[in-house]
Design a protein around this motif. Structure first.
Motif, PDB file in Angstrom:
ATOM      1  N   ARG A 142     -12.046  -6.963   3.312  1.00 21.64           N
ATOM      2  CA  ARG A 142     -10.822  -7.656   3.701  1.00 21.64           C
ATOM      3  C   ARG A 142     -10.894  -9.125   3.303  1.00 21.64           C
ATOM      4  NH1 ARG A 142      -9.353  -5.666   9.862  1.00 21.64           N
ATOM      5  NH2 ARG A 142      -9.224  -3.424   9.440  1.00 21.64           N
ATOM      6  N   ALA A 145      -1.333  -3.172   4.592  1.00 23.88           N
ATOM      7  CA  ALA A 145      -2.544  -3.704   3.980  1.00 23.88           C
ATOM      8  C   ALA A 145      -2.642  -5.210   4.201  1.00 23.88           C
ATOM      9  CB  ALA A 145      -2.568  -3.390   2.482  1.00 23.88           C
ATOM     10  N   ARG A 146      -1.493  -5.889   4.287  1.00 26.85           N
ATOM     11  CA  ARG A 146      -1.455  -7.338   4.511  1.00 26.85           C
ATOM     12  C   ARG A 146      -0.691  -7.597   5.812  1.00 26.85           C
ATOM     13  NH1 ARG A 146      -1.301 -11.547   0.533  1.00 26.85           N
ATOM     14  NH2 ARG A 146      -1.069  -9.894  -1.026  1.00 26.85           N
ATOM     15  N   SER A 160     -11.285  -0.066   0.484  1.00 30.45           N
ATOM     16  CA  SER A 160     -12.017   0.629   1.540  1.00 30.45           C
ATOM     17  C   SER A 160     -12.539   1.944   1.002  1.00 30.45           C
ATOM     18  CB  SER A 160     -11.123   0.859   2.765  1.00 30.45           C
ATOM     19  OG  SER A 160     -10.021   1.687   2.438  1.00 30.45           O
ATOM     20  N   ARG A 209      -5.827  -9.327   4.800  1.00 29.76           N
ATOM     21  CA  ARG A 209      -5.391  -8.385   3.771  1.00 29.76           C
ATOM     22  C   ARG A 209      -6.512  -7.413   3.451  1.00 29.76           C
ATOM     23  NH1 ARG A 209      -5.561  -8.680  -1.951  1.00 29.76           N
ATOM     24  NH2 ARG A 209      -6.214 -10.861  -1.813  1.00 29.76           N
ATOM     25  N   ARG A 210      -6.218  -6.114   3.507  1.00 33.38           N
ATOM     26  CA  ARG A 210      -7.188  -5.095   3.150  1.00 33.38           C
ATOM     27  C   ARG A 210      -7.248  -4.990   1.628  1.00 33.38           C
ATOM     28  NH1 ARG A 210      -4.967  -1.342   5.611  1.00 33.38           N
ATOM     29  NH2 ARG A 210      -4.099  -0.093   3.926  1.00 33.38           N
ATOM     30  N   GLU A 220     -15.266  -1.451   4.400  1.00 31.70           N
ATOM     31  CA  GLU A 220     -13.928  -1.968   4.171  1.00 31.70           C
ATOM     32  C   GLU A 220     -14.041  -3.434   3.789  1.00 31.70           C
ATOM     33  OE1 GLU A 220     -10.206  -0.718   6.264  1.00 31.70           O
ATOM     34  OE2 GLU A 220     -10.471  -2.676   7.229  1.00 31.70           O
ATOM     35  N   ASP A 236       0.789  -1.232   0.000  1.00 29.23           N
ATOM     36  CA  ASP A 236       0.000   0.000   0.000  1.00 29.23           C
ATOM     37  C   ASP A 236       0.820   1.280   0.000  1.00 29.23           C
ATOM     38  OD1 ASP A 236       1.019  -0.380   2.498  1.00 29.23           O
ATOM     39  OD2 ASP A 236      -0.816   0.074   3.583  1.00 29.23           O
TER      40      ASP A 236
END
Length: 444
Positions: free
Chosen positions: A381, A360-361, A374, A370-371, A379, A328
């Motif tokens: 995930r 992010a992870r 968003s 892990r995102r 959000e 990210d």
């Protein structure tokens, strides 16, 4: 001779190694490079798993106990964990360890080892060679022969031979982060060493020096242990008691003021990896002077540090640069300005960017999260659970959670109701409700 107890210090954030190091996921728990799974913490623990050393003791923030447990489990290494509820620098953590060990062995030898340094060479041999000095009541500080006039390190000046001991020498003075002119003169004089942050001493010796030099901190840490909570995983120090302890390193509380302090030169290559340029300096380089980590292609580029986390990074026609890519965030700077990363961190703090605190992870005790995406009010995930693991989803009064199983199988328990999960199943967790997911074969 008795075994040495390695005390691995896991405090600090390492902000100058952003975007790899984040406040919630500091550098000691990150991979040293993109070509292996070994973290700084892994390497530190493994370095001292040999004859002459006891199982490690790990001093860490309470918020990172789970991370320490997971990484110790990676190595199948038992350890004693001392958890700090508030940050108080290294002094109270080192004293807490000494007091804890002294309960059963007052003369126990403790070797303090930062968890986020890189060492190449026989560090353990150097430490074991200094046991005689520590057993006789000295506080041994290990120094590294300086390679260049570094202004970000502390220096220890050699005070000459020590009677009856060849493994250590007297200390003449301490010089903390000198300007380049003084650092250069120290190197020319040939009698000063970089302070490595590694030390060796008896538990009872350190305790007596704290009692003499800082009785307030001694009392605070003693009470933090007495009022602390011992669980099956860690000793959690009491926050209220610990608050009165000095927020200072052991060096400034004890080492710099004790007549017991001596220095032992280390015959190793060492770096505290305080900035990206330090990683370039100590790592193995290719024929162009580059350090390439992860999936990287380099053309007409020299003397650079280039690191990729999980995507191809291609660099053309660059010299003396640092390129660090994560899920990210992307950092691009020159090697001589790598120290200025701390200015980026301050800016991120000011504008409250989440990239300062978390990746992010992230690896968790139960697997990985892990995102994906968003936006305002939502959000998305991806959570991957390890086989046989359990994911508790605690009560959340503000969020409405929807989950979909994309692979694997498991069990979902809500209240007294348990249901089997299959690929394609969707379920919701309403606000204020707690849920537990038990994973069968690895699932997402």
């Amino acid at each position: 001779m008795q075994n040495v107890h390695p005390l691995i210090l896991c405090g600090g954030i390492g902000t100058r190694l952003w975007p790899l190091s984040r406040t919630e996921h500091p550098k000691q728990f990150q991979r040293i490079d993109g070509n292996s799974e070994t973290t700084f913490f892994h390497a530190t623990v493994e370095r001292h798993r040999m004859p002459g050393f006891a199982d490690p003791i790990v001093a860490v923030s309470s918020s990172h106990v789970a991370t320490v447990m997971r990484q110790l489990n990676d190595l199948n290494c038992p350890a004693r964990i001392i958890a700090e509820p508030i940050s108080r620098n290294t002094g109270p953590a080192v004293l807490a360890t000494a007091l804890d060990l002294a309960e059963t062995d007052p003369a126990a030898l403790i070797c303090v080892i930062p968890s986020d340094h890189i060492v190449k060479g026989d560090l353990t041999g150097n430490v074991l060679a200094a046991r005689a000095a520590a057993e006789s009541g000295h506080i041994v500080l290990f120094g590294v022969t300086p390679e260049y006039p570094e202004t970000g390190y502390g220096y220890i000046v050699d005070g000459g031979p020590l009677d009856m001991l060849d493994c250590a020498r007297k200390v003449a003075s301490f010089i903390e982060k000198p300007p380049v002119e003084i650092a250069t003169s120290l190197i020319k004089a040939g009698n000063a060493y970089w302070a490595s942050g590694i030390s060796l001493f008896r538990a009872d010796v350190l305790i007596s020096e704290f009692q003499r030099l800082d009785p307030t901190t001694y009392e605070a840490v003693s009470n933090a242990i007495k009022l602390g909570l011992q669980t099956e995983h860690a000793l959690y120090l009491n926050a209220e008691a610990l608050f009165s302890a000095a927020n200072l390193p052991t060096e400034s509380i004890v080492f710099e003021h004790s007549p017991r302090t001596v220095i032992a030169p280390l015959q190793v290559a060492w770096s505290d990896v305080g900035a990206w340029n330090a990683l370039h300096h100590i790592a193995e380089k290719d024929e162009d002077g580059n350090v390439l980590s992860g999936d990287v292609i380099s053309i007409d580029t020299c003397n650079s540090y280039i690191r990729s986390t999980n995507k191809l990074v291609a660099v053309i026609g660059m010299q003396d640069v640092v390129v660090v890519d994560t899920d990210d965030a992307l950092l691009i700077t020159t090697r001589d300005q790598a120290q200025q990363v701390k200015q980026i961190v301050k800016k991120l703090e000011t504008i409250k960017r989440r990239e300062l605190a978390e990746h992010a992870r992230n690896q968790m005790t139960w697997g990985e999260i892990r995102r994906v995406q968003s936006g305002p009010g939502y959000e998305l995930r991806m959570m991957t659970l390890r086989a046989g693991s359990m994911l508790p989803m605690l009560e959340d009064l503000t969020s409405h959670r929807m989950l979909t199983v994309t692979s694997g199988s498991g069990l979902l328990k809500t209240g007294v109701v348990t249901r089997v999960l299959h690929v394609g199943d969707n379920f919701e967790v309403p606000p204020g409700e707690a849920t537990i997911i038990y994973c069968g074969p690895e699932a997402e």
